[in-house]
Write an enzyme that holds these catalytic residues in place. Structure first.
Site, PDB file in Angstrom:
ATOM      1  CE  LYS A 137      -2.013   0.039  11.004  1.00  0.00           C
ATOM      2  NZ  LYS A 137      -1.199   0.346   9.848  1.00  0.00           N
TER       3      LYS A 137
ATOM      4  CG  MET B 241      -2.003  -1.182   1.069  1.00  0.00           C
ATOM      5  SD  MET B 241      -2.982  -1.192  -0.325  1.00  0.00           S
ATOM      6  CE  MET B 241      -4.071   0.374   0.003  1.00  0.00           C
TER       7      MET B 241
ATOM      8  CB  VAL C 229       2.756  -4.755   9.882  1.00  0.00           C
ATOM      9  CG1 VAL C 229       3.714  -5.191   8.700  1.00  0.00           C
ATOM     10  CG2 VAL C 229       3.672  -4.053  11.056  1.00  0.00           C
ATOM     11  CD  GLU C 230      -4.607  -2.926  10.073  1.00  0.00           C
ATOM     12  OE1 GLU C 230      -3.851  -1.840   9.626  1.00  0.00           O
ATOM     13  OE2 GLU C 230      -6.008  -2.921  10.075  1.00  0.00           O
TER      14      GLU C 230
ATOM     15  CG  ASN D 250      -4.475  -3.926  -3.034  1.00  0.00           C
ATOM     16  OD1 ASN D 250      -3.749  -3.683  -3.851  1.00  0.00           O
ATOM     17  ND2 ASN D 250      -4.293  -5.259  -2.747  1.00  0.00           N
TER      18      ASN D 250
ATOM     19  CG  HIS E  73      -9.442   2.310   4.309  1.00  0.00           C
ATOM     20  ND1 HIS E  73     -10.481   1.435   4.378  1.00  0.00           N
ATOM     21  CD2 HIS E  73      -8.378   1.428   4.110  1.00  0.00           C
ATOM     22  CE1 HIS E  73     -10.189   0.309   4.313  1.00  0.00           C
ATOM     23  NE2 HIS E  73      -8.951   0.010   3.989  1.00  0.00           N
TER      24      HIS E  73
ATOM     25  CG  ASP F 285      10.011  -0.342   5.021  1.00  0.00           C
ATOM     26  OD1 ASP F 285       9.995  -1.018   6.144  1.00  0.00           O
ATOM     27  OD2 ASP F 285       8.724  -0.573   4.101  1.00  0.00           O
TER      28      ASP F 285
ATOM     29  CD  GLU G 167     -13.922   3.288   4.030  1.00  0.00           C
ATOM     30  OE1 GLU G 167     -15.161   2.450   4.034  1.00  0.00           O
ATOM     31  OE2 GLU G 167     -13.216   2.561   4.849  1.00  0.00           O
TER      32      GLU G 167
ATOM     33  CG  ASN H 194     -12.831  -3.204   4.472  1.00  0.00           C
ATOM     34  OD1 ASN H 194     -12.975  -3.662   3.463  1.00  0.00           O
ATOM     35  ND2 ASN H 194     -11.719  -2.817   5.037  1.00  0.00           N
TER      36      ASN H 194
HETATM   37  P1  NAD Z   1       2.864  -4.770   3.744  1.00  0.00           P
HETATM   38  O1  NAD Z   1       3.266  -5.765   4.626  1.00  0.00           O
HETATM   39  O2  NAD Z   1       3.219  -4.787   2.138  1.00  0.00           O
HETATM   40  O3  NAD Z   1       3.767  -3.359   3.937  1.00  0.00           O
HETATM   41  C1  NAD Z   1       4.227  -2.996   5.294  1.00  0.00           C
HETATM   42  C2  NAD Z   1       5.346  -2.292   5.334  1.00  0.00           C
HETATM   43  O4  NAD Z   1       5.497  -1.637   6.485  1.00  0.00           O
HETATM   44  C3  NAD Z   1       6.616  -3.390   5.096  1.00  0.00           C
HETATM   45  O5  NAD Z   1       7.523  -2.822   4.097  1.00  0.00           O
HETATM   46  C4  NAD Z   1       7.352  -3.226   6.285  1.00  0.00           C
HETATM   47  O6  NAD Z   1       8.836  -3.257   6.316  1.00  0.00           O
HETATM   48  C5  NAD Z   1       6.975  -1.674   6.893  1.00  0.00           C
HETATM   49  N1  NAD Z   1       7.161  -1.418   8.205  1.00  0.00           N
HETATM   50  C6  NAD Z   1       6.904  -2.180   9.025  1.00  0.00           C
HETATM   51  N2  NAD Z   1       7.332  -1.481  10.456  1.00  0.00           N
HETATM   52  C7  NAD Z   1       7.633  -0.246  10.180  1.00  0.00           C
HETATM   53  C8  NAD Z   1       8.020   0.873  10.601  1.00  0.00           C
HETATM   54  N3  NAD Z   1       8.259   0.762  12.257  1.00  0.00           N
HETATM   55  N4  NAD Z   1       8.320   1.904  10.100  1.00  0.00           N
HETATM   56  C9  NAD Z   1       8.202   2.023   8.814  1.00  0.00           C
HETATM   57  N5  NAD Z   1       7.831   0.760   8.123  1.00  0.00           N
HETATM   58  C10 NAD Z   1       7.612  -0.453   8.752  1.00  0.00           C
HETATM   59  O7  NAD Z   1       1.433  -4.233   4.150  1.00  0.00           O
HETATM   60  P2  NAD Z   1       0.369  -3.579   3.559  1.00  0.00           P
HETATM   61  O8  NAD Z   1      -0.483  -4.425   2.710  1.00  0.00           O
HETATM   62  O9  NAD Z   1       0.797  -2.432   2.430  1.00  0.00           O
HETATM   63  O10 NAD Z   1      -0.418  -2.680   4.356  1.00  0.00           O
HETATM   64  C11 NAD Z   1      -0.141  -1.563   4.896  1.00  0.00           C
HETATM   65  C12 NAD Z   1      -1.461  -1.048   5.841  1.00  0.00           C
HETATM   66  O11 NAD Z   1      -2.435  -0.811   4.906  1.00  0.00           O
HETATM   67  C13 NAD Z   1      -1.771  -1.880   6.996  1.00  0.00           C
HETATM   68  O12 NAD Z   1      -2.505  -1.123   7.782  1.00  0.00           O
HETATM   69  C14 NAD Z   1      -3.038  -2.656   6.137  1.00  0.00           C
HETATM   70  O13 NAD Z   1      -3.978  -2.867   7.156  1.00  0.00           O
HETATM   71  C15 NAD Z   1      -3.599  -1.372   5.310  1.00  0.00           C
HETATM   72  N6  NAD Z   1      -4.252  -1.763   3.958  1.00  0.00           N
HETATM   73  C16 NAD Z   1      -3.749  -3.011   3.349  1.00  0.00           C
HETATM   74  C17 NAD Z   1      -4.866  -3.221   2.182  1.00  0.00           C
HETATM   75  C18 NAD Z   1      -4.415  -4.534   1.555  1.00  0.00           C
HETATM   76  O14 NAD Z   1      -5.266  -4.950   0.454  1.00  0.00           O
HETATM   77  N7  NAD Z   1      -3.355  -4.941   1.602  1.00  0.00           N
HETATM   78  C19 NAD Z   1      -5.742  -2.457   1.706  1.00  0.00           C
HETATM   79  C20 NAD Z   1      -6.039  -1.294   2.477  1.00  0.00           C
HETATM   80  C21 NAD Z   1      -5.151  -1.178   3.723  1.00  0.00           C
END
Ligand code: NAD
Length: 721
Positions: A408, A325, A402-403, A454, A451, A344, A463, A501
């Site tokens: 966070k 994302m 990460v979620e 994807n 929000h 990152d 959102e 969602n």
């Molecule tokens: P992802 O796992 O692809 O990416 C997360 C990234 O965060 C990783 O590159 C990780 O190294 C990095 N990270 C972890 N700790 C960190 C820190 N302390 N500082 C900086 N970077 C850090 O995850 P994603 O799918 O991109 O999801 C990210 C967020 O978006 C989540 O909150 C998720 O719920 C939300 N989201 C995801 C989707 C989806 O379809 N995947 C859709 C909408 C929202």
């Protein structure tokens, strides 16, 4: 009115400039038509004029099309006359006794394109804003001011169908390639070129005798009536495959092209204006127009009630987490001209973010929407870091790590220490409450949710989540940023699952239950694609990622245990079947391409697909769609969004809920809430209390109302009080 200004030079070049007073864009309205008709009479009698240039006085816009507000005021019975009026006017233009040249240096759509088609020549600039097309089918109609008649005569049947049936828009280069415009001209020299071009035509007479003009033979097939029939049949099959037959306009447009094949222009125009009445005023047309206005309305909104609140300008964006994302969000910012800085925790992750952004740009280059140079320029707007350097200059930072709540919270605390007090933190969380993330924040009023869906570059919805302590200025800034990024924002309250969602959760888990009860995976999905969804619920789960969906499901189940229950898909996650990304979910995947439903998925779910479906399609449809309606009603009661229109907009833009229905709650209204309540009660009796209708639905059914006839929020409040 004075929308048109005519200047005639000593050498006989007439320049007609369209500049609608008090408006940002030129639109064709009744009043404009009245004035244009008079102007055309004057032009036809002016002995000085030897050639005419038709241009726009607006920057970036030639003519945006018809004034759609007037569409809501015209009765279905008046539409044929309205179409004939426009046709007659453009015929008047086509018959002017000297050569006419349309100078298109901006957006040229719908009626604007039809006006340009009535000119002898069309010139188009390569300005980024300049595009030409006939988007009428997207509003449930087809071009009926001569477009279906003139376009195939100019560019041939195949190219005309490609524009009329899809509403696609072309830049100057592509328009030139199909012969829609005569020259594609660099923007910098456009005005000068256009005047010279028009002047050079003076004294030449009309381009060709209109009567003698024959459709150009583009391919051998187009040369014969039989060949043209084959082309139309193929096009009809494609429309049916793409739209499931839910949209009448492209099909009627095909009928028109069939009926008018070989007819003289006057007779063909008569067919076009007669057949527009078959689609105008119909439910699909009204729903699509309503959706257009709902999207336009958002452009005027600020996301807050107080008219004095102003968004802060955003010149740089920070992005925390360069994953799926984060990489997508940074790419989007760079694409829209906003420098984005990604952070990152490890260099590989950053590299991945850059690679993901580059892949999206590369796709645009391959589709020739972007040049190599433009791609390089946009990539240069991205930068990366492993610490917070540079984040102090970012007015808004989107968090996409990460979620995990703890991660966070930590990230928020680190970020707060590195930025000025005015900076805004917008979390892209899918499920975590904003209030929880901000619980220990020093400046919780500067924390909101943003929000994205994807894939970020394709999904039009954002959102904007307003936490209990989020300030108006923060909401307005995030709302305005979403618009700047080309998205449609909807403000939602900070409750589990937010809006989209939450509504999807009971739908997705019910789909899994149906499989466990003996339905075949492909049958469940087919019911919903027949309904008009772009993909079925089980295919959607595979696309989202089953691990992601299960996690979101857990949060929603904890919040609303009486309605939202796991369908059992966590068993698939435990077995490592995470969906498309792992090559296996409900379906098997070969190189990312969806294959057949997987036998092992049934085994893991302990399901036995029955050869005879255990439920007929209408029961499957009810079990899937009605829980969404019900959950939307609960959302309105909880004040997640302000009005039913916002639910419909969000579901269409966030999930692809079929636009022809007008959205989830419009669909429910057209079914009737008495029927909705009856069906939900029946399902409750057969399958359990998770289907029990919301108060709002019962109340509206009793009152013989609908979500739209009573404001949903008011209906919810009434029941609550
Ligand atoms: P992802 O796992 O692809 O990416 C997360 C990234 O965060 C990783 O590159 C990780 O190294 C990095 N990270 C972890 N700790 C960190 C820190 N302390 N500082 C900086 N970077 C850090 O995850 P994603 O799918 O991109 O999801 C990210 C967020 O978006 C989540 O909150 C998720 O719920 C939300 N989201 C995801 C989707 C989806 O379809 N995947 C859709 C909408 C929202």
């Amino acid at each position: 009115m004075n929308a048109f200004q005519l200047d005639v030079a000593a050498d006989g070049l007439g320049v007609l400039t369209f500049d609608l007073p008090g408006e940002k864009v030129n639109k064709l309205s009744r009043d404009v038509f009245v004035e244009l008709a008079e102007v055309l009479v004057r032009l036809s009698q002016d002995p000085r004029i030897r050639s005419l240039l038709v241009r726009s006085g607006k920057p970036e816009v030639f003519i945006a099309g018809a004034d759609l507000k007037e569409f809501t005021q015209i009765g279905a019975e008046e539409i044929t006359a309205g179409s004939a009026r426009g046709q007659a006017l453009f015929e008047q233009l086509a018959r002017l006794p000297f050569p006419t040249v349309a100078a298109i240096d901006g957006v040229c759509l719908g009626g604007g394109t039809e006006l340009a088609l009535a000119c002898d020549y069309r010139l188009m600039s390569d300005a980024p804003a300049a595009r030409i097309g006939l988007p009428e089918v997207r509003l449930g109609i087809f071009p009926a001011w001569g477009g279906t008649v003139r376009l195939p005569r100019l560019v041939g049947l195949t190219a005309a169908l490609d524009l009329i049936l899809t509403g696609k828009q072309l830049d100057a280069r592509r328009a030139k390639r199909i012969g829609l415009v005569d020259e594609a001209v660099p923007h910098a020299i456009f005005e000068d070129f256009a005047r010279r071009f028009a002047r050079a035509r003076s004294g030449e007479g009309k381009r060709r005798s209109r009567r003698a003009r024959r459709p150009p033979v583009v391919g051998a097939l187009e040369a014969t009536p039989m060949g043209r029939r084959l082309i139309r049949e193929k096009a009809r099959k494609k429309v049916l495959a793409d739209t499931g037959g839910h949209y009448p306009a492209p099909l009627v447009a095909l009928d028109v092209l069939e009926e008018t094949d070989g007819l003289p222009i006057e007779a063909a125009l008569e067919v076009e204006s007669r057949r527009i009445a078959d689609v105008f005023g119909g439910e699909v047309q009204r729903n699509l127009l309503g959706l257009f206005f709902a999207t336009e309305q958002v452009k005027k909104e600020t996301g807050v009630d107080d008219p004095n609140v102003r968004p802060r300008p955003v010149t740089r964006m920070g992005v925390l987490g360069a994953g799926l994302m984060g990489g997508g969000i940074a790419q989007l910012a760079a694409d829209k001209g906003i420098p984005a800085r990604m952070k990152d925790v490890q260099p590989q992750a950053l590299a991945h973010g850059f690679a993901a952004a580059a892949a999206v740009f590369r796709e645009s280059v391959q589709k020739r929407r972007l040049t190599e140079r433009e791609m390089t320029g946009r990539m240069a707007r991205l930068s990366g870091t492993l610490d917070y350097s540079g984040f102090a200059q970012c007015e808004v930072t989107v968090e996409a790590v990460v979620e995990k709540l703890e991660v966070k919270r930590t990230v928020l605390a680190e970020w707060e220490a590195a930025v000025p007090a005015t900076a805004i933190f917008a979390s892209n969380t899918s499920t975590l409450p904003i209030g929880e993330i901000a619980v220990a924040a020093g400046r919780p009023e500067r924390v909101a949710g943003m929000h994205f869906f994807n894939p970020v570059h394709r999904m039009p919805l954002v959102e904007v989540i307003r936490g209990r302590r989020t300030s108006d200025e923060t909401v307005a800034t995030v709302f305005s940023l979403a618009k700047k990024l080309g998205k449609t924002p909807v403000v939602v309250r900070d409750l589990p699952g937010f809006l989209v969602n939450r509504i999807l959760a009971p739908y997705l888990s019910e789909a899994v239950r149906l499989v466990r009860e003996g339905c075949r995976i492909e049958d469940v999905d087919r019911v919903m694609t027949d309904f008009g969804m772009p993909v079925g619920p089980l295919a959607l789960l595979d696309d989202v990622g089953l691990d992601v969906a299960v996690k979101a499901g857990e949060v929603l189940q904890a919040a609303f245990p009486e309605r939202i229950k796991s369908g059992g898909d966590e068993a698939l996650v435990a077995a490592g079947r995470l969906g498309r990304k792992s090559g296996a979910g409900f379906y098997d995947y070969e190189k990312g391409k969806r294959g057949a439903p997987a036998k092992s998925a049934y085994e893991i779910l302990r399901a036995e697909p029955k050869p005879e479906p255990p439920f007929p399609p209408d029961v499957i449809e009810s079990r899937l769609v009605l829980p969404m309606v019900n959950e939307a009603a609960f959302c309105l009661e909880d004040g997640v969004v302000a009005a039913p229109g916002k639910v419909d907009l969000a579901m269409i833009l966030g999930t692809g809920f079929p636009p022809f229905t007008g959205g989830l709650l419009r669909w429910a209204d057209s079914l009737g809430l008495t029927r909705v309540r009856f069906l939900l009660e029946e399902l409750t009796g057969r399958f359990g209390p998770r289907f029990e209708p919301a108060h709002t639905i019962r109340h509206l059914a009793d009152a013989r109302g609908g979500f739209y006839s009573a404001s949903g929020a008011a209906a919810g409040a009434e029941v609550a009080s």
